[in-house]
Design a protein around this motif. Structure first.
Motif, short mmCIF file in Angstrom:
data_model
loop_
_atom_site.label_atom_id
_atom_site.label_comp_id
_atom_site.label_asym_id
_atom_site.label_seq_id
_atom_site.Cartn_x
_atom_site.Cartn_y
_atom_site.Cartn_z
N PRO A 1 0.83 -1.21 0.00
CA PRO A 1 0.00 0.00 0.00
C PRO A 1 0.86 1.25 0.00
N THR A 2 0.30 2.32 -0.50
CA THR A 2 1.05 3.57 -0.52
C THR A 2 0.99 4.24 0.84
N VAL A 3 1.83 5.23 1.02
CA VAL A 3 1.80 6.00 2.26
C VAL A 3 0.43 6.65 2.44
N ALA A 4 -0.17 7.09 1.33
CA ALA A 4 -1.49 7.70 1.40
C ALA A 4 -2.54 6.69 1.86
N ASP A 5 -2.44 5.43 1.42
CA ASP A 5 -3.38 4.38 1.83
C ASP A 5 -3.30 4.16 3.35
N ILE A 6 -2.07 4.08 3.85
CA ILE A 6 -1.88 3.85 5.28
C ILE A 6 -2.38 5.04 6.08
N ALA A 7 -2.07 6.25 5.62
CA ALA A 7 -2.52 7.46 6.32
C ALA A 7 -4.04 7.53 6.33
N ARG A 8 -4.68 7.15 5.23
CA ARG A 8 -6.15 7.18 5.15
C ARG A 8 -6.76 6.20 6.15
N ALA A 9 -6.19 5.01 6.25
CA ALA A 9 -6.72 4.01 7.18
C ALA A 9 -6.57 4.48 8.63
N ARG A 10 -5.47 5.12 8.93
CA ARG A 10 -5.24 5.56 10.30
C ARG A 10 -6.05 6.81 10.65
N ARG A 11 -6.32 7.63 9.64
CA ARG A 11 -7.22 8.77 9.84
C ARG A 11 -8.63 8.28 10.16
N SER A 12 -9.06 7.22 9.46
CA SER A 12 -10.39 6.65 9.71
C SER A 12 -10.46 6.06 11.12
N TYR A 13 -9.37 5.42 11.55
CA TYR A 13 -9.33 4.89 12.92
C TYR A 13 -9.48 6.02 13.93
N LEU A 14 -8.78 7.12 13.72
CA LEU A 14 -8.87 8.25 14.64
C LEU A 14 -10.27 8.85 14.64
N ASP A 15 -10.94 8.89 13.49
CA ASP A 15 -12.32 9.37 13.44
C ASP A 15 -13.24 8.47 14.26
N TRP A 16 -13.04 7.16 14.12
CA TRP A 16 -13.82 6.19 14.91
C TRP A 16 -13.56 6.38 16.40
N TRP A 17 -12.30 6.55 16.76
CA TRP A 17 -11.94 6.75 18.17
C TRP A 17 -12.60 8.02 18.70
N GLY A 18 -12.59 9.09 17.91
CA GLY A 18 -13.21 10.33 18.33
C GLY A 18 -14.71 10.20 18.54
N ALA A 19 -15.37 9.41 17.69
CA ALA A 19 -16.81 9.18 17.86
C ALA A 19 -17.09 8.40 19.13
N LEU A 20 -16.25 7.40 19.45
CA LEU A 20 -16.42 6.65 20.70
C LEU A 20 -16.20 7.55 21.90
N HIS A 21 -15.23 8.46 21.80
CA HIS A 21 -14.97 9.39 22.89
C HIS A 21 -16.19 10.29 23.13
N GLU A 22 -16.82 10.73 22.04
CA GLU A 22 -18.03 11.54 22.14
C GLU A 22 -19.14 10.78 22.85
N LEU A 23 -19.33 9.53 22.47
CA LEU A 23 -20.36 8.70 23.10
C LEU A 23 -20.04 8.45 24.57
N ARG A 24 -18.78 8.18 24.85
CA ARG A 24 -18.38 7.94 26.24
C ARG A 24 -18.70 9.14 27.12
N CYS A 25 -18.34 10.33 26.66
CA CYS A 25 -18.59 11.54 27.44
C CYS A 25 -20.10 11.76 27.64
N SER A 26 -20.88 11.48 26.61
CA SER A 26 -22.33 11.66 26.71
C SER A 26 -22.91 10.74 27.78
N PHE A 27 -22.50 9.48 27.78
CA PHE A 27 -23.03 8.54 28.76
C PHE A 27 -22.50 8.81 30.16
N GLN A 28 -21.32 9.40 30.27
CA GLN A 28 -20.81 9.74 31.59
C GLN A 28 -21.53 10.96 32.16
#
Length: 237
Positions: free
Chosen positions: A179-206
């Motif tokens: 994979p290209t560097v751009a492919d890897i960066a895109r996958a990791r950006r998507s992971y960070l977006d997912w993590w941020g959404a979970l953080h939002e949900l966690r804060c809401s439930f807390q």
């Protein structure tokens, strides 16, 4: 007895069972979507689906807690009221956190018991652009290096078996790196977006501790699992 009354009674019965269980937001999502088979509910009334950030998600949880669980039919048992509240909160993710697209992705990953693929074993490799098959097997296709212009090689002179001077092309194999560097960066950006959404949900439930059987802890999946120190320990937890 109405559907709402049955839902509220079910929630009250669960509350009387004892102390709440401490659970991470990731485990809560897997419990709701994988075990309880909760479903996303994208309402079109403008009240619950997109909302306006933090407050709208909390309001959606409150609304579901008051109404209790809904009956989907189809010959299966109803989800736990808390699972419905989780699904409602995920459905109401704001656009800043990915909206409906992220909600569907979170639910799919939770049902599979998985996390986004951030390409942990993504070692870039070289592949021939084209191949052909002959009696010797699969071989990479080659081209005349003269077509590369200033970056290539002109035809070279050599003496053949008859002692004659002939011009012969210098061949090269066009390759691609995947994979290209751009492919890897895109996958990791998507992971960070997912993590941020979970953080939002966690804060809401807390902030809104209205789940009948669970209290959401601060535990989160690693924020950047690809960052490690010299001992191999995660730096992005």
């Amino acid at each position: 007895m109405t559907k709402q009354e049955r839902g509220m009674m079910a929630g009250q019965q669960v509350r009387g069972l004892g102390a709440k269980k401490i659970i991470s937001i990731h485990a809560l999502l897997e419990w709701a979507f994988r075990r309880e088979c909760a479903r996303l509910d994208f309402a079109e009334d403008g009240e619950s689906i997109l909302g306006y950030g933090y407050a709208s998600m909390t309001a959606m949880i409150l609304r579901h807690e008051q109404l209790g669980c809904r009956i989907d039919g189809g010959g299966r048992s109803e989800p736990h009221p808390d699972a419905d509240a989780v699904a409602a909160a995920v459905s109401a993710l704001p656009e800043a956190r990915g909206g409906r697209r992220m909600a569907v992705w979170i639910a799919e990953l939770a049902r599979a018991g998985a996390v986004p693929d951030w390409m942990p074993d993504a070692a870039p490799r070289v592949y021939p652009v084209e191949t052909h098959t002959n009696r010797y097997g699969i071989r990479a296709k080659t081209e005349d290096a003269a077509r590369l212009g200033a970056h290539g090689w002109p035809m070279q002179s050599r003496r053949n078996r008859k002692g004659q001077i002939v011009q012969e092309a210098v061949l090269f194999c066009p390759v691609s790196v995947r994979p290209t560097v751009a492919d890897i960066a895109r996958a990791r950006r998507s992971y960070l977006d997912w993590w941020g959404a979970l953080h939002e949900l966690r804060c809401s439930f807390q902030i809104y501790s209205g789940l009948s059987s669970f209290d959401v802890s601060c535990e989160m999946p690693p924020r950047a699992p690809w960052l490690k120190n010299v001992d191999g320990e995660l730096l992005g937890g």
